[in-house]
Enzyme design. Structure first.
Site, PDB file in Angstrom:
ATOM      1  N   HIS A 109      34.037  -6.177  59.152  1.00 48.18           N
ATOM      2  CA  HIS A 109      32.654  -5.508  60.391  1.00 48.18           C
ATOM      3  C   HIS A 109      31.235  -6.010  60.180  1.00 48.18           C
ATOM      4  O   HIS A 109      31.212  -5.671  59.474  1.00 48.18           O
ATOM      5  CB  HIS A 109      33.107  -3.872  60.282  1.00 48.18           C
ATOM      6  N   ASP A 141      34.793  -7.292  63.281  1.00 48.10           N
ATOM      7  CA  ASP A 141      35.390  -7.226  63.708  1.00 48.10           C
ATOM      8  C   ASP A 141      33.674  -6.091  64.176  1.00 48.10           C
ATOM      9  O   ASP A 141      33.643  -6.177  63.200  1.00 48.10           O
ATOM     10  CB  ASP A 141      36.622  -5.758  63.795  1.00 48.10           C
TER      11      ASP A 141
END
Length: 212
Positions: free
Chosen positions: A181, A35
């Site tokens: 991430h 992400d």
């Protein structure tokens, strides 16, 4: 105090059964997702690690980052990874109106499609926070809302890289959707946890799949 859960409880999954929490579990398959990118400080490093292990993953990209770093974004595409929508400005659905949220979602969609990238129709709400009406509208546009089974918590700068790794390897199961991430904030934990997690999972006989 932690304001997130590392392992999603089955009750949450059943309560929000219209969301995707796990992928197919055949052959002990797990699903790596990333992400908040793309950013040149983290995403190319992630791509290199995945390339070394011949792994494809799903990248839930922020539209604003795509616009700022188009070359980095196209590296993700060129490597054959799946691209998902993560809104244009990383909006928290609980804190935004229906109109603002959906417009931001569509703005990210337009940025992705404007680069002639195949639209995977996968969406992950930032922070995992989305209102019922927002979610309904996103699904009506043909998208699957992808949540997670295991959160690495690499973004949490109060935990150690080893704790981040343990979050993954202690909670993974066949079918797990795992969140990392590719962001500057997560880099310190990510750079330790990602390669070690991949090594561990391979040793345990896991395979890596992509979401669709």
């Amino acid at each position: 105090m932690k304001l997130y859960w590392v392992k999603t409880h089955r009750f949450i999954k059943s309560l929000f059964s219209s969301f995707v929490w796990d992928g197919p579990a055949q052959n002990k398959t797990v699903y790596l997702t990333f992400d908040d990118g793309p950013v040149p400080e983290a995403t190319p490093w992630v791509l290199n690690v995945l390339r070394q292990h011949n792994i494809k993953a799903t990248f839930f990209c922020i539209g604003h980052n795509i616009e700022k770093h188009p070359d980095t974004f196209m590296q993700v595409v060129a490597d054959g990874h799946i691209i998902g929508n993560h809104t244009f400005n990383h909006l928290n659905g609980w804190q935004n109106t229906f109109k603002t949220y959906i417009e931001n979602f569509k703005k990210c969609e337009a940025v992705i499609e404007g680069r002639q990238v195949v639209n995977s129709k996968l969406f992950r709400p930032p922070y995992g926070k989305i209102k019922t009406a927002q979610a309904k509208a996103v699904r009506q546009m043909g998208y699957k809302i992808i949540m997670w089974d295991v959160l690495s918590a690499d973004f949490d700068q109060t935990i150690t890289p080893q704790q981040c790794l343990q979050n993954v390897i202690n909670n993974v199961a066949p079918g797990s959707i795992i969140i990392f991430h590719d962001s500057i904030k997560a880099s310190a934990n990510l750079r330790h946890a990602l390669p070690e997690a991949i090594k561990h999972l391979k040793e345990k006989g896991y395979e890596f799949g992509v979401l669709s």
